[in-house]
Design an enzyme around this catalytic site. Structure first.
Site, PDB file in Angstrom:
ATOM      1  N   HIS A   1       0.808  -1.223   0.000  1.00 51.90           N
ATOM      2  CA  HIS A   1       0.000   0.000   0.000  1.00 51.90           C
ATOM      3  C   HIS A   1       0.838   1.268   0.000  1.00 51.90           C
ATOM      4  O   HIS A   1       0.334   2.331  -0.348  1.00 51.90           O
ATOM      5  CB  HIS A   1      -0.951   0.017   1.207  1.00 51.90           C
ATOM      6  CG  HIS A   1      -2.096  -0.924   1.049  1.00 51.90           C
ATOM      7  ND1 HIS A   1      -2.018  -2.252   1.381  1.00 51.90           N
ATOM      8  CD2 HIS A   1      -3.340  -0.740   0.562  1.00 51.90           C
ATOM      9  CE1 HIS A   1      -3.167  -2.841   1.118  1.00 51.90           C
ATOM     10  NE2 HIS A   1      -3.996  -1.943   0.613  1.00 51.90           N
ATOM     11  N   GLY A   2       2.078   1.176   0.384  1.00 51.26           N
ATOM     12  CA  GLY A   2       2.898   2.378   0.351  1.00 51.26           C
ATOM     13  C   GLY A   2       4.164   2.227   1.163  1.00 51.26           C
ATOM     14  O   GLY A   2       4.274   1.323   2.006  1.00 51.26           O
TER      15      GLY A   2
END
Lengths: 306, 479
Positions: free
Chosen positions: B326-327
């Site tokens: 997700h990051g």
């Protein structure tokens, strides 16, 4: 496929017809009420269309025949457009028009002359900057439609014209001796400080004043407009509080005054300049807005000069 | 281009018309899909088109090379490894390089060294995690001989770049999507109508529910003066619905839009907030990513058919990688670890597959026990979203501290009007999804009477047009 498209058209037709009809209704009604809001009452012969500084400074209860159409946070071209609307809504009724020109407006983006702007248009000018800044015409058209028809921003604007004075009696006027900046209350003190600093910075950070300032172009357009309507234009500059005046580069203020005076002379218009008027510190509720007492003092002075 | 942008209002009908006008020519139709998809993607930044073209071209070439190779030979394994390195290398360079280099430099500084580091400082290409994973799934499936490599480059490029799911999923498998580009497609009235309906529902979830929740949640969580316990709780609660409305709304729009083109995409959400435990939550949340990790990471690592320690390791690996997907931020890693910690007791106790059915399947309302389980799972998910939403672990810590310290609870003044709209629309969303929890999406079941059905459409349309608080981008674009 044909059946699908047919159904799609049938489906789209209903909201489209409703939206078009409702839009037409709202626009017509709003236009009518806008014109109504701009119509002068019996005995009103003098108008001014400017920003909050002017709205707070000129009290129609003291200056007979004055109708103050000023609203907060406007730029010169917006003021000019509203003036154009006022003159159109009151043919032959307006005798005098006060055209306010302020050094504080130098910092605003006023890149289009009045002649380019269409008169009905309040929608357009509310959103004019939106169009320019976003460069997304389709999105702007949709949001414009939504704002006008649904959110009734037009209505808000009309209300702001009708609301009259901006003074708020709940706010206690005063001046902070430690900083020299006016404040309205403890809550807004911080805001007032930064407000005066921002305003001074906006003026000081602009390129040096020149005779082709858009401000002056618009001013000249307004004078011509007023004369074409058979009224007498009077150029004015509202007073600034001492601390704000000192914060602005003096050379700029001098250049500004010189430019406006030259223009007024050339056009043969009276110029009432109150930039150097020293009003007591108790007359201000922040760096450039007069409070109720200040408006009374200034309006009396203005009436005498008029 | 965003689905909720005015440009898409023009783009979609044009592409729809062009696509079906070319209906008799499969290759031309696929070529048109590729061109339209590149316009859709390039609208944001055309320079990153090179990246997607490279990823597509490399994966297609890998397939061709693999078609003549001995299954699972050394050369084949080497090619697979190279393909994974290239695809994950692109992802790593754009998404994680700066983060890991920065962290390493911090560590070295803490040890007394003075490292000279060079950051890339490039913008993250939109949807890079999605199409990279899609390309990887093809590569691995071809290697495993689960799908025959395609010789048709246009169909393959269309599979990678198909615009409805290009930037935020669902992450499609080649086994599902690629064959659909290899065979002629006929327009289906029923599918198109259902597609439009699903799109409308998706727009409602995104523009009305998620965007109003976003305004209120940002106000509460970004405004320092509102950092009291009650404000933080409310902000996180609103974010919980924002992220669901945003992402599942995008998925609904993507799936509905694909149906207009005769393409079926996989389901991505199945009412996750009605899950009775965290295992069920993960079977219902971002299904395409969860199943991707299951098939290409969890099972190859041994899955749950191994010793206890390996199961613990596998669970943590899959959740931590999922978080990191997700990051590049420790908050996402912490979010993954939090969910792993919730999932492990279920897995080790053999209770992770207790709830494979739909809650209250043959009843209108759940039992008290089911309600309690759903609320408990929702509460855990909400705590997880607190980590997910925070910009740093420190910020998450502050929020958690506020949330448990009742002394910081104070009255909430001056909430934006969007808070009330968000509250009402979240209630509507939950209600509609509850009664459609057995269906493929929220408003799949509608009255048969045309006037009533159209009434629902008009109300949704009206809400979407008038109750959207300005255009907000999709959260998952950044991933």
């Amino acid at each position: 496929m044909r059946r699908f498209l047919k159904r799609l058209i049938q489906f789209a037709a209903i909201p489209t017809v409703i939206a078009v009809a409702w839009t037409a209704f709202v626009v017509v009604m709003e236009y009518r009420s806008y014109v109504g809001a701009l119509t002068l009452a019996e005995g009103e012969t003098m108008v001014v269309c400017s920003d909050s500084q002017t709205k707070d400074a000129l009290d129609p209860a003291i200056i007979p025949g004055l109708r103050n159409f000023s609203t907060a946070a406007t730029t010169c071209d917006q003021d000019a457009m509203r003036l154009k609307d006022v003159l159109a809504a009151n043919p032959g009724k307006v005798r005098r028009v006060l055209i306010d020109v302020s050094p504080l407006k130098i910092g605003y983006d006023i890149s289009r002359p009045v002649s380019e702007l269409n008169a009905a248009r309040v929608h357009t000018f509310i959103h004019f900057y939106h169009f320019k800044e976003n460069r997304r015409p389709l999105g702007s058209v949709l949001s414009l439609w939504r704002d006008v028809v649904f959110k009734r921003k037009f209505n808000e604007f009309r209300k702001s014209i009708l609301r009259g004075r901006r003074w708020q009696s709940s706010l206690v006027g005063g001046f902070d001796p430690s900083t020299g900046v006016g404040f309205v209350s403890r809550k807004l003190r911080k805001m007032a400080r930064s407000d005066a600093a921002d305003k001074a910075a906006r003026v000081n950070n602009r390129p040096p004043a020149t005779s082709d300032l858009p401000l002056l172009v618009i001013l000249e357009e307004q004078v011509k407009l007023v004369r074409a309507a058979g009224a007498e234009p009077i150029i004015t500059t509202m007073p600034l509080s001492g601390p704000l005046r000192e914060a602005i580069d003096q050379a700029r203020l001098t250049a500004f005054t010189r430019e406006v005076e030259a223009l007024a002379r050339r056009l043969g218009v009276v110029y009432l300049n109150y930039l150097e008027l020293d009003l007591p510190i108790e007359c201000w509720h922040d760096g450039n807005h007069l409070n109720r007492d200040g408006a009374e003092v200034f309006s009396k002075r203005f009436l005498r000069d008029l | 281009m965003l689905f909720n942008s005015p440009e898409f209002l023009l783009f979609l009908p044009l592409v729809f018309a062009g696509y079906w006008l070319l209906g008799a020519h499969l290759r031309l139709q696929n070529l048109f899909v590729v061109a339209a998809s590149y316009v859709f993607y390039g609208w944001w930044d055309w320079r990153f088109l090179a990246l997607i073209i490279f990823t597509s071209a490399w994966s297609w070439i890998f397939g061709l090379l693999e078609s003549n190779a001995e299954p699972r030979s050394a050369a084949s394994k080497a090619r697979l490894a190279l393909s994974c390195v290239i695809n994950l290398g692109i992802l790593g360079a754009f998404k994680y390089y700066d983060f890991f280099v920065g962290q390493a430099a911090e560590l070295l500084r803490a040890c007394g060294f003075e490292p000279h580091v060079a950051f890339l400082q490039v913008a993250l290409p939109v949807g890079v995690s999605f199409y990279t994973f899609q390309a990887l799934s093809y590569t691995i499936d071809v290697y495993r001989r689960q799908i025959a490599p395609t010789r048709d480059p246009i169909a393959f490029f269309a599979f990678i770049s198909f615009f409805p799911q290009l930037v935020a999923g669902p992450i499609e498998r080649a086994t599902n999507l690629l064959p659909q580009f290899l065979r002629p497609r006929a327009f289906d009235y029923g599918e198109a109508v259902l597609g439009c309906r699903q799109m409308l529902w998706g727009f409602f979830k995104k523009c009305v529910v998620a965007d109003n929740c976003a305004v209120a949640a940002n106000f509460l969580l970004n405004n320092a003066s509102f950092h009291n316990g009650l404000g933080t709780w409310l902000g996180v609660l609103l974010f919980t619905f924002q992220i669901y409305g945003d992402f599942s709304g995008y998925s609904d729009i993507a799936i509905g839009c694909s149906r207009l083109f005769g393409i079926r995409l996989m389901r991505n959400f199945a009412c996750p907030y009605f899950a009775r435990d965290i295992a069920e939550f993960w079977r219902r949340w971002h299904i395409s990513l969860t199943t991707w990790f299951r098939d290409y990471l969890y099972i190859p690592l041994g899955g749950s058919r191994c010793g206890a320690w390996k199961r613990v390791r596998n669970t943590f690996v899959i959740f931590l990688v999922s978080g990191l997907w997700h990051g590049a931020n420790w908050t996402f890693v912490a979010w993954g670890a939090f969910h792993a910690a919730l999932f492990l007791p279920l897995l080790l106790g053999g209770r992770n597959r207790r709830h494979l059915d739909v809650v209250a399947e043959d009843r209108a309302l759940p039992s008290l026990r089911e309600l309690g389980e759903m609320l408990r799972t929702f509460f855990f998910a909400l705590l997880g979203w607190t980590l997910f939403r925070a910009q740093s672990i420190g910020e998450a810590g502050r929020w958690f501290r506020d949330m448990v310290d009742v002394r910081t609870f104070g009255a909430l003044h001056h909430l934006p009007r969007e808070t009330a709209i968000a509250a009402i629309t979240v209630a509507v969303l939950l209600l509609v999804e509850w009664f459609n929890r057995r269906e493929a999406y929220g408003c799949a079941r509608l009255p048969r009477m045309t006037s009533l059905r159209w009434g629902v459409y008009f109300v949704l349309l009206w809400l979407v047009v008038f109750y959207t608080p300005g255009s907000q981008t999709f959260i998952y674009f950044q991933f």
